[in-house]
Design a protein around this motif. Structure first.
Motif, PDB file in Angstrom:
ATOM      1  N   ASP A 142       0.863  -1.185   0.000  1.00  0.00           N
ATOM      2  CA  ASP A 142       0.000   0.000   0.000  1.00  0.00           C
ATOM      3  C   ASP A 142       0.901   1.237   0.000  1.00  0.00           C
ATOM      4  OD1 ASP A 142      -2.476  -1.122  -0.080  1.00  0.00           O
ATOM      5  OD2 ASP A 142      -2.736  -1.194   2.070  1.00  0.00           O
ATOM      6  N   TYR A 143       0.761   2.045  -1.037  1.00  0.00           N
ATOM      7  CA  TYR A 143       1.606   3.228  -1.187  1.00  0.00           C
ATOM      8  C   TYR A 143       0.857   4.430  -0.610  1.00  0.00           C
ATOM      9  CZ  TYR A 143       4.921   6.349  -3.617  1.00  0.00           C
ATOM     10  OH  TYR A 143       5.888   7.276  -3.920  1.00  0.00           O
ATOM     11  N   PRO A 144       1.256   4.930   0.555  1.00  0.00           N
ATOM     12  CA  PRO A 144       0.500   6.013   1.204  1.00  0.00           C
ATOM     13  C   PRO A 144       0.910   7.389   0.685  1.00  0.00           C
ATOM     14  CG  PRO A 144       2.296   5.347   2.611  1.00  0.00           C
ATOM     15  CD  PRO A 144       2.377   4.463   1.390  1.00  0.00           C
ATOM     16  N   HIS A 145      -0.007   8.315   0.807  1.00  0.00           N
ATOM     17  CA  HIS A 145       0.270   9.717   0.510  1.00  0.00           C
ATOM     18  C   HIS A 145      -0.211  10.566   1.685  1.00  0.00           C
ATOM     19  CE1 HIS A 145       0.620   8.010  -3.504  1.00  0.00           C
ATOM     20  NE2 HIS A 145       1.285   9.105  -3.857  1.00  0.00           N
ATOM     21  N   ALA A 146       0.343  11.751   1.782  1.00  0.00           N
ATOM     22  CA  ALA A 146      -0.055  12.687   2.837  1.00  0.00           C
ATOM     23  C   ALA A 146       0.112  14.097   2.287  1.00  0.00           C
ATOM     24  CB  ALA A 146       0.800  12.486   4.087  1.00  0.00           C
ATOM     25  N   LEU A 147      -0.518  15.043   2.953  1.00  0.00           N
ATOM     26  CA  LEU A 147      -0.426  16.445   2.527  1.00  0.00           C
ATOM     27  C   LEU A 147       0.806  17.098   3.151  1.00  0.00           C
ATOM     28  CD1 LEU A 147      -4.186  17.340   2.697  1.00  0.00           C
ATOM     29  CD2 LEU A 147      -2.739  17.504   0.648  1.00  0.00           C
ATOM     30  N   TYR A 148       1.604  17.757   2.302  1.00  0.00           N
ATOM     31  CA  TYR A 148       2.856  18.375   2.732  1.00  0.00           C
ATOM     32  C   TYR A 148       2.891  19.835   2.299  1.00  0.00           C
ATOM     33  CZ  TYR A 148       5.032  13.909   3.974  1.00  0.00           C
ATOM     34  OH  TYR A 148       5.348  12.721   4.574  1.00  0.00           O
ATOM     35  N   ALA A 149       3.688  20.593   3.037  1.00  0.00           N
ATOM     36  CA  ALA A 149       3.964  21.986   2.669  1.00  0.00           C
ATOM     37  C   ALA A 149       5.413  22.305   3.017  1.00  0.00           C
ATOM     38  CB  ALA A 149       3.020  22.937   3.398  1.00  0.00           C
TER      39      ALA A 149
ATOM     40  N   PRO B  60      -0.246  14.488  10.339  1.00  0.00           N
ATOM     41  CA  PRO B  60       0.412  13.185  10.524  1.00  0.00           C
ATOM     42  C   PRO B  60      -0.449  12.119  11.191  1.00  0.00           C
ATOM     43  CG  PRO B  60       1.296  14.829  12.038  1.00  0.00           C
ATOM     44  CD  PRO B  60       0.434  15.567  11.073  1.00  0.00           C
ATOM     45  N   GLY B  61      -1.525  12.486  11.845  1.00  0.00           N
ATOM     46  CA  GLY B  61      -2.374  11.489  12.485  1.00  0.00           C
ATOM     47  C   GLY B  61      -3.551  11.054  11.641  1.00  0.00           C
ATOM     48  N   ILE B  62      -3.613  11.552  10.399  1.00  0.00           N
ATOM     49  CA  ILE B  62      -4.776  11.294   9.551  1.00  0.00           C
ATOM     50  C   ILE B  62      -4.342  10.565   8.284  1.00  0.00           C
ATOM     51  CG2 ILE B  62      -6.609  12.369   8.162  1.00  0.00           C
ATOM     52  CD1 ILE B  62      -6.612  14.676  10.151  1.00  0.00           C
ATOM     53  N   CYS B  63      -5.083   9.511   7.922  1.00  0.00           N
ATOM     54  CA  CYS B  63      -4.800   8.795   6.677  1.00  0.00           C
ATOM     55  C   CYS B  63      -6.073   8.103   6.185  1.00  0.00           C
ATOM     56  CB  CYS B  63      -3.677   7.776   6.858  1.00  0.00           C
ATOM     57  SG  CYS B  63      -3.122   7.055   5.296  1.00  0.00           S
ATOM     58  N   PRO B  64      -6.966   8.839   5.524  1.00  0.00           N
ATOM     59  CA  PRO B  64      -8.167   8.216   4.961  1.00  0.00           C
ATOM     60  C   PRO B  64      -7.797   7.105   3.981  1.00  0.00           C
ATOM     61  CG  PRO B  64      -8.295  10.609   4.868  1.00  0.00           C
ATOM     62  CD  PRO B  64      -6.888  10.271   5.236  1.00  0.00           C
ATOM     63  N   PRO B  65      -8.681   6.150   3.744  1.00  0.00           N
ATOM     64  CA  PRO B  65      -8.394   5.060   2.795  1.00  0.00           C
ATOM     65  C   PRO B  65      -7.999   5.561   1.411  1.00  0.00           C
ATOM     66  CG  PRO B  65     -10.393   4.593   4.038  1.00  0.00           C
ATOM     67  CD  PRO B  65      -9.998   5.992   4.387  1.00  0.00           C
ATOM     68  N   GLU B  66      -8.593   6.695   0.989  1.00  0.00           N
ATOM     69  CA  GLU B  66      -8.288   7.223  -0.344  1.00  0.00           C
ATOM     70  C   GLU B  66      -6.844   7.695  -0.477  1.00  0.00           C
ATOM     71  OE1 GLU B  66     -12.655   8.002   0.507  1.00  0.00           O
ATOM     72  OE2 GLU B  66     -10.741   8.184   1.588  1.00  0.00           O
ATOM     73  N   TRP B  67      -6.174   7.900   0.641  1.00  0.00           N
ATOM     74  CA  TRP B  67      -4.797   8.373   0.589  1.00  0.00           C
ATOM     75  C   TRP B  67      -3.801   7.233   0.396  1.00  0.00           C
ATOM     76  CZ3 TRP B  67      -3.883  12.824   4.669  1.00  0.00           C
ATOM     77  CH2 TRP B  67      -4.852  13.822   4.468  1.00  0.00           C
ATOM     78  N   ARG B  68      -4.287   6.001   0.375  1.00  0.00           N
ATOM     79  CA  ARG B  68      -3.429   4.831   0.153  1.00  0.00           C
ATOM     80  C   ARG B  68      -3.759   4.204  -1.198  1.00  0.00           C
ATOM     81  NH1 ARG B  68      -0.477   2.600   4.328  1.00  0.00           N
ATOM     82  NH2 ARG B  68      -0.711   3.654   6.328  1.00  0.00           N
ATOM     83  N   THR B  69      -2.740   3.888  -1.959  1.00  0.00           N
ATOM     84  CA  THR B  69      -2.910   3.288  -3.278  1.00  0.00           C
ATOM     85  C   THR B  69      -2.211   1.935  -3.313  1.00  0.00           C
ATOM     86  OG1 THR B  69      -2.923   5.485  -4.306  1.00  0.00           O
ATOM     87  CG2 THR B  69      -2.540   3.595  -5.754  1.00  0.00           C
ATOM     88  N   GLN B  70      -2.939   0.898  -3.706  1.00  0.00           N
ATOM     89  CA  GLN B  70      -2.324  -0.424  -3.810  1.00  0.00           C
ATOM     90  C   GLN B  70      -1.438  -0.487  -5.056  1.00  0.00           C
ATOM     91  OE1 GLN B  70      -2.588  -3.407  -1.738  1.00  0.00           O
ATOM     92  NE2 GLN B  70      -0.837  -3.779  -3.076  1.00  0.00           N
TER      93      GLN B  70
ATOM     94  N   ALA C 168       4.711   5.676  15.094  1.00  0.00           N
ATOM     95  CA  ALA C 168       5.170   6.896  15.764  1.00  0.00           C
ATOM     96  C   ALA C 168       4.111   8.002  15.707  1.00  0.00           C
ATOM     97  CB  ALA C 168       6.464   7.372  15.124  1.00  0.00           C
ATOM     98  N   SER C 169       3.353   8.040  14.573  1.00  0.00           N
ATOM     99  CA  SER C 169       2.380   9.114  14.412  1.00  0.00           C
ATOM    100  C   SER C 169       0.997   8.754  14.928  1.00  0.00           C
ATOM    101  CB  SER C 169       2.277   9.509  12.933  1.00  0.00           C
ATOM    102  OG  SER C 169       1.759   8.421  12.182  1.00  0.00           O
ATOM    103  N   GLY C 170       0.804   7.500  15.323  1.00  0.00           N
ATOM    104  CA  GLY C 170      -0.494   7.065  15.824  1.00  0.00           C
ATOM    105  C   GLY C 170      -1.482   6.736  14.756  1.00  0.00           C
ATOM    106  N   LYS C 171      -1.005   6.571  13.503  1.00  0.00           N
ATOM    107  CA  LYS C 171      -1.928   6.226  12.408  1.00  0.00           C
ATOM    108  C   LYS C 171      -2.291   4.746  12.501  1.00  0.00           C
ATOM    109  CE  LYS C 171      -0.690   9.550   8.829  1.00  0.00           C
ATOM    110  NZ  LYS C 171      -0.178   9.710   7.464  1.00  0.00           N
ATOM    111  N   VAL C 172      -3.468   4.446  12.017  1.00  0.00           N
ATOM    112  CA  VAL C 172      -3.911   3.056  11.941  1.00  0.00           C
ATOM    113  C   VAL C 172      -4.361   2.773  10.533  1.00  0.00           C
ATOM    114  CG1 VAL C 172      -4.554   2.911  14.343  1.00  0.00           C
ATOM    115  CG2 VAL C 172      -6.229   3.706  12.705  1.00  0.00           C
TER     116      VAL C 172
END
Length: 306
Positions: free
Chosen positions: A162-169, A253-263, A302-306
């Motif tokens: 699963d290739y995750p993405h997150a919002l960065y600045a 960093p504590g948020i990762c909706p399913p749409e942010w992960r790509t198989q 470390a970030s508490g993501k699940v």
């Protein structure tokens, strides 16, 4: 004379070596009468006697000795040829074509460097593109594809990770525009998003449905451009934690909706899947992915993501 007498020639050569029909039959796994029939057939085709038959067995004539010598040479050459073919089949060499979505480039290019160090006889062509390459037409040997499981019937498909993405600045962007505290705050910021095929990514679709169009200050079909734009402080954008510069700031960093992960899937054509060079590359990719997954697991913990 017929040209398909190799079975008879090998039988006669074995009799010449061992001197007895019964011994040759045992070695060849044939019936006693089949050995005699092979010899009779060969003698009839050649028009010469190959053996002197007597109570102690079969003694090769001069013609029989010539046949034994020639058959032994040919048999040895066949054995050497098969050995060379087997070596070539098992040797990892030649041209390999790998394709992947461009967002994977920062992972794939270093990985290919390690792969080439381990396999110096291989020449890799790496084609990074959002389009789907046709393996059945020989456009690639191995493809790394993102999204739903590929469904081509002539392909072998295995999940990679699963290739995750997150919002960065960038810090420079935050210094000028502040940092959004909630996802709802994104509507008041400048955003960088994909265009064309790149825009089909689930995380972009998620974003398009939540903020107005006017906040998208830059659209690009190229993931490398999106990365540079975020890095230069033009706006907020999706990057992967596996490839984002440590100088950039992950906003939620504590948020990762399913749409942010790509198989990500490894795809090979069924006719080439078991070739030594394709197997060597796919195994290497899966080995590397174990390290990527471990790195992500540590980060998520470390970030508490699940």
């Amino acid at each position: 004379m017929r040209l398909n007498l190799w079975s008879e020639i090998r039988t006669a050569a074995q009799v010449a070596r061992l001197g007895r029909v019964s011994a040759a039959a045992e070695v060849l796994g044939m019936h006693h009468s089949s050995v005699i029939r092979h010899i009779d057939t060969l003698e009839a085709e050649l028009g010469v006697k190959l053996f002197q038959r007597h109570s102690r067995g079969y003694t090769p004539t001069e013609a029989g000795e010539e046949l034994l010598q020639t058959a032994s040479t040919v048999d040895e050459q066949f054995t050497q040829m098969l050995g060379r073919i087997e070596t070539a089949r098992n040797q990892v060499s030649g041209r390999l074509v790998l394709t992947a979505v461009p967002s994977l480039d920062p992972l794939i290019v270093p990985m290919l460097g390690r792969f080439l160090c381990d396999h110096p006889l291989v020449q890799v062509t790496y084609d990074s593109d959002e389009r789907t390459f046709e393996l059945s037409r020989g456009e690639a040997h191995v493809a790394l594809r993102a999204g739903p499981r590929p469904s081509a019937q002539d392909s072998v498909v295995t999940p990679l990770f699963d290739y995750p993405h997150a919002l960065y600045a960038a810090p420079s962007y935050i210094a000028r525009h502040g940092r959004p505290e909630t996802l709802a705050d994104l509507a008041a910021h400048h955003l960088i998003v994909g265009e064309d095929r790149f825009a089909r990514a689930p995380f972009y679709q998620w974003l398009f449905s939540r903020v107005p169009d006017e906040v998208f200050v830059l659209r690009t079909p190229q993931s490398s451009v999106a990365y540079r734009a975020v890095e230069q402080g033009l706006g907020i954008g999706f990057l992967s934690p596996l490839t984002a510069s440590p100088e950039l700031v992950e906003l939620f960093p504590g948020i990762c909706p399913p749409e942010w992960r790509t198989q990500i899937w490894v795809v090979t054509h069924v006719d080439l899947h078991r070739s030594s060079k394709v197997q060597s590359l796919t195994r290497f990719i899966h080995d590397q992915a174990r390290g990527w997954r471990a790195s992500l697991a540590l980060r998520d913990k470390a970030s508490g993501k699940v």
